[in-house]
Design an enzyme around this catalytic site. Structure first.
Site, PDB file in Angstrom:
ATOM      1  N   HIS A   1     -59.626  86.113   2.999  1.00 53.55           N
ATOM      2  CA  HIS A   1     -60.158  87.092   2.037  1.00 53.55           C
ATOM      3  C   HIS A   1     -59.683  88.501   2.380  1.00 53.55           C
ATOM      4  O   HIS A   1     -59.129  89.218   1.527  1.00 53.55           O
ATOM      5  CB  HIS A   1     -61.684  87.021   2.052  1.00 53.55           C
ATOM      6  CG  HIS A   1     -62.350  88.031   1.165  1.00 53.55           C
ATOM      7  ND1 HIS A   1     -62.873  87.711  -0.068  1.00 53.55           N
ATOM      8  CD2 HIS A   1     -62.601  89.362   1.331  1.00 53.55           C
ATOM      9  CE1 HIS A   1     -63.394  88.791  -0.628  1.00 53.55           C
ATOM     10  NE2 HIS A   1     -63.250  89.805   0.213  1.00 53.55           N
ATOM     11  N   GLU A   2     -59.892  88.910   3.613  1.00 56.13           N
ATOM     12  CA  GLU A   2     -59.511  90.264   4.001  1.00 56.13           C
ATOM     13  C   GLU A   2     -57.999  90.445   3.968  1.00 56.13           C
ATOM     14  O   GLU A   2     -57.500  91.533   3.644  1.00 56.13           O
ATOM     15  CB  GLU A   2     -60.074  90.604   5.389  1.00 56.13           C
ATOM     16  CG  GLU A   2     -61.584  90.587   5.482  1.00 56.13           C
ATOM     17  CD  GLU A   2     -62.271  91.472   4.449  1.00 56.13           C
ATOM     18  OE1 GLU A   2     -61.653  92.465   3.989  1.00 56.13           O
ATOM     19  OE2 GLU A   2     -63.418  91.173   4.076  1.00 56.13           O
TER      20      GLU A   2
ATOM     21  N   HIS B   1     -56.942  91.463   0.544  1.00 59.05           N
ATOM     22  CA  HIS B   1     -57.042  92.919   0.368  1.00 59.05           C
ATOM     23  C   HIS B   1     -55.826  93.612   0.995  1.00 59.05           C
ATOM     24  O   HIS B   1     -55.273  94.563   0.422  1.00 59.05           O
ATOM     25  CB  HIS B   1     -58.303  93.454   1.057  1.00 59.05           C
ATOM     26  CG  HIS B   1     -59.577  93.250   0.294  1.00 59.05           C
ATOM     27  ND1 HIS B   1     -59.728  93.610  -1.025  1.00 59.05           N
ATOM     28  CD2 HIS B   1     -60.778  92.740   0.683  1.00 59.05           C
ATOM     29  CE1 HIS B   1     -60.973  93.330  -1.424  1.00 59.05           C
ATOM     30  NE2 HIS B   1     -61.620  92.804  -0.404  1.00 59.05           N
TER      31      HIS B   1
ATOM     32  N   HIS C   1     -52.821  93.540  -1.142  1.00 59.23           N
ATOM     33  CA  HIS C   1     -52.954  94.503  -2.243  1.00 59.23           C
ATOM     34  C   HIS C   1     -52.469  95.881  -1.789  1.00 59.23           C
ATOM     35  O   HIS C   1     -51.864  96.637  -2.574  1.00 59.23           O
ATOM     36  CB  HIS C   1     -54.426  94.556  -2.677  1.00 59.23           C
ATOM     37  CG  HIS C   1     -54.647  95.043  -4.061  1.00 59.23           C
ATOM     38  ND1 HIS C   1     -55.903  95.156  -4.621  1.00 59.23           N
ATOM     39  CD2 HIS C   1     -53.795  95.456  -5.036  1.00 59.23           C
ATOM     40  CE1 HIS C   1     -55.806  95.605  -5.856  1.00 59.23           C
ATOM     41  NE2 HIS C   1     -54.537  95.799  -6.140  1.00 59.23           N
TER      42      HIS C   1
END
Length: 673
Positions: free
Chosen positions: A464-465, A468, A471
């Site tokens: 998940h991290e 980010h 991105h």
């Protein structure tokens, strides 16, 4: 310029010179950088030339370089490795930063230049991104209160400064409650716990200087303890400590802070002409209105609650079979859910965990990024802010793109949770900048010489991290204000939650889920069980999350509650909250909402983004597989590289061709009828 925070950084990739920086450097560097930024802003405002995009908007984008460097180092280090000196500096800096922001947004001469450009926007021959940055700049001034006059302007300034103080205090109270509590275990108390929990408890005891194993309030330690300990009395003691962070009376009690924060947010919204804070906050998000948020959450709440209620009945029967009168309590849920998972899926986390080594899961996250986007990761031998942190250079086709830092282990100086941040964000104007991105997690640190093992939830958090981080690292825009994760709050979780899906791709687990001792890959039978059990206990997970999101929404809709705890209780009662499930984040430790403004009225964002991430992964599956190159190219082109350079809905439409409904989310969570 002798201060290492302000002097030129002669370091690889312009990384902060961590070994040269001391806590004593932050305050003078902050004061000097603040003054320099105000001088730059005054220079832009007082420019005798007529306003242009270049001499006003682009000039503002380039202003504050020194302040950005100081603050990026300070706040990243203060969050991941706090101490008393850094906490004192946070308390000092927060109101000063709020006042600094107010000084900029209340600069009437500067706002007049921005407003002049906004009024003439159709005649300025701007690129699409320039037009977007002008729009966001003008909107930012208006929403900050630039149009307010007299007493209203002064009151807005005071409200913001007080909110900054309260957010810092909330965070520090929570960190103190989390770091102060621990439960010393005897050898008898370890009975029934798998080796990885015992090892984590011994490591935590060593770190705390205790003569024996301890359970702390680190999620990666307390959750497996609640899953596996057969001692109901110890589970209750641990759960109550965990659930009552920020609610223990005395100086670290956060209930009064929450009440004052909500009242001030309401006042802030009304000063700007909004009925309540939720309407103010959601105006700039994809959702737009509280009613749209409420509608989404309730579509998910009913099937989730029905599933959780059914699961609770089965586990209460297991509780009674163990000789307990019942009823099922929150400190029982994870223990009996683990037993039930083993019974239903023949899946035991103690059997699974040796196959989820931290280093191998990091490799998996990198390998997926390589297959999808052509990224390569090479370890860097550079000094960082803590010995546990490590860094990699990120390249594509031999060209430098970014530096990625991973800081994975829990420690008492680190705030709880997991997050992605940046020491530097990507931009091309006014100067070229490549990103330096950091992922911070709180995984249990193993004893010396033993490999770090993750739970499946930990592994999902890592992916998940890293979503980010992608991105940020793949951002390809002109201006830093719209780069990377500078997007609507209910869009920012799309890349992170979407990336979680690659952890569950069978070929990824088959390659990277290898046994810590034997090196053997996960047996196909175990892999099948892991994937089959992917939606197990999803009723519980959905209920605890949606309850928190609805409480957050109702806190900010209508008049601010005088007693947030009473309001919380009323909302949960109205929902029919199952007795044995608590909110994921009760008000006194709801840092997403009260440690700052980020997720206030916005905790729903994870689910809003999940509607898109479920649909987005289906795009890969429809195209032939999780690594379909054409779909990966579209994902980068229309979402990961574009930051906030366009409206979020427009970006998603370019990627997918339509907006999704809630059906894919319900299917993904196993909640579809």
């Amino acid at each position: 310029m002798t201060n290492p925070l302000l002097a030129p950084w002669d370091t690889p990739f312009d990384l902060p010179p961590f070994t040269a920086i001391s806590d004593a450097d932050f305050a003078p560097a902050f004061a000097e950088a603040l003054e320099l930024h105000l001088a730059e802003i005054d220079g832009i405002a007082d420019n005798p030339d007529a306003p242009t995009f270049a001499n006003t908007i682009e000039a503002m984008e380039g202003a504050g370089e020194a302040l950005d460097k100081v603050l990026s180092v300070f706040f990243n280090v203060a969050g991941a490795d706090s101490n008393e000196a850094r906490q004192a500096l946070q308390r000092e800096f927060s109101p000063k930063l709020a006042a600094h922001s107010s000084a900029i947004y209340s600069n009437e001469t500067l706002f007049a230049r921005v407003r002049d450009l906004w009024d003439r926007k159709d005649d300025l021959d701007l690129t699409d991104e320039e037009a977007r940055v002008l729009y966001l700049t003008h909107r930012g001034f208006v929403r900050a209160g630039a149009a307010l006059q007299g007493d209203a302007a002064e009151r807005m300034k005071a409200v913001k400064e007080r909110l900054a103080v309260l957010g810092t205090q909330f965070t520090q109270n929570l960190l103190k409650d989390e770091s102060d509590w621990m439960m010393l275990l005897s050898e008898d108390d370890l009975a029934g716990l798998p080796d990885f929990v015992v090892d984590g408890a011994r490591s935590a005891g060593e770190a705390a200087g205790k003569d024996g194993p301890v359970i702390t309030l680190s999620r990666s330690l307390i959750v497996p303890f609640l899953q596996f300990s057969p001692r109901r009395d110890l589970r209750e003691k641990a759960w109550r400590a965990w659930s009552m962070r920020g609610e223990n009376g005395g100086e670290t009690d956060n209930r009064g802070i929450a009440a004052e924060t909500l009242k001030l947010r309401e006042e802030r919204a009304k000063l700007l002409g909004y009925e309540d804070f939720a309407r103010f906050k959601l105006e700039t998000e994809m959702a737009g209105t509280p009613d749209r948020v409420r509608d989404l959450l309730m579509q998910v709440w009913e099937p989730a609650r029905a599933t959780a209620t059914k699961d609770a009945a089965e586990m209460e029967a297991m509780l009674r079979a163990d000789g307990h009168a019942g009823p099922l309590e929150p400190w029982d849920w994870r223990y009996y859910a683990e037993k039930r998972r083993k019974a239903l899926h023949d899946l035991d986390e103690a059997e699974l965990k040796p196959y989820l080594q931290l280093d191998r899961i990091i490799e998996a996250s990198f390998a997926c990024a390589n297959r999808l986007f052509g990224l390569d990761f090479a370890p860097l031998d550079v000094a960082l802010y803590h010995p546990d942190a490590r860094a990699w250079e990120v390249t594509r086709d031999g060209k430098h793109l970014a530096v990625f830092i991973g800081d994975y282990f829990a420690r008492s100086s680190k705030r709880s949770g997991a997050w992605c941040s940046a020491f530097r964000s990507q931009a091309r104007r006014p100067v070229e900048k490549t990103p330096v991105v950091v992922n911070v997690c709180n995984f249990a640190k193993p004893s010396k010489g033993k490999p770090a093992l993750l739970s499946y939830d930990d592994a999902r958090t890592l992916f998940h991290e890293f979503g980010h981080a992608l991105h940020q690292m793949l951002s390809d825009v002109e201006f830093g204000s719209v780069s990377g994760t500078s997007v609507a709050r209910d869009f920012v979780e799309l890349p992170s939650q979407l990336y979680e899906h690659w952890l569950e791709v069978p070929e990824v687990l088959a390659e990277f889920a290898t046994h810590a001792e034997t090196g053997e890959p996960m047996p196909q039978a175990l892999l099948d069980k892991v994937l089959k059990a992917a939606t197990f206990d999803m009723g519980f997970q959905t209920v605890e999350y949606v309850a928190s999101a609805l409480v957050d929404l109702e806190f900010h809709s209508g008049p601010a509650p005088a007693d947030p705890m009473q309001k919380q209780a009323e909302v949960l009662e109205g929902l029919g909250m199952p007795r044995a499930i608590a909110m994921r984040h009760a008000t006194p430790h709801f840092a997403h909402v009260f440690a700052g403004d980020g997720y206030s009225s916005g905790y729903y964002s994870y689910m809003w983004s999940e509607v898109m991430d479920a649909d987005a992964f289906e795009a890969f599956e429809e195209a032939g597989g999780a690594f379909d190159p054409a779909t990966a190219e579209k994902l980068e082109k229309f979402i990961l590289s574009r930051g906030g350079s366009e409206e979020a809905e427009a970006l998603y439409m370019q990627f997918r061709g339509r907006m999704p409904g809630v059906e894919a989310l319900l299917r993904g969570r196993g909640l579809a009828a």
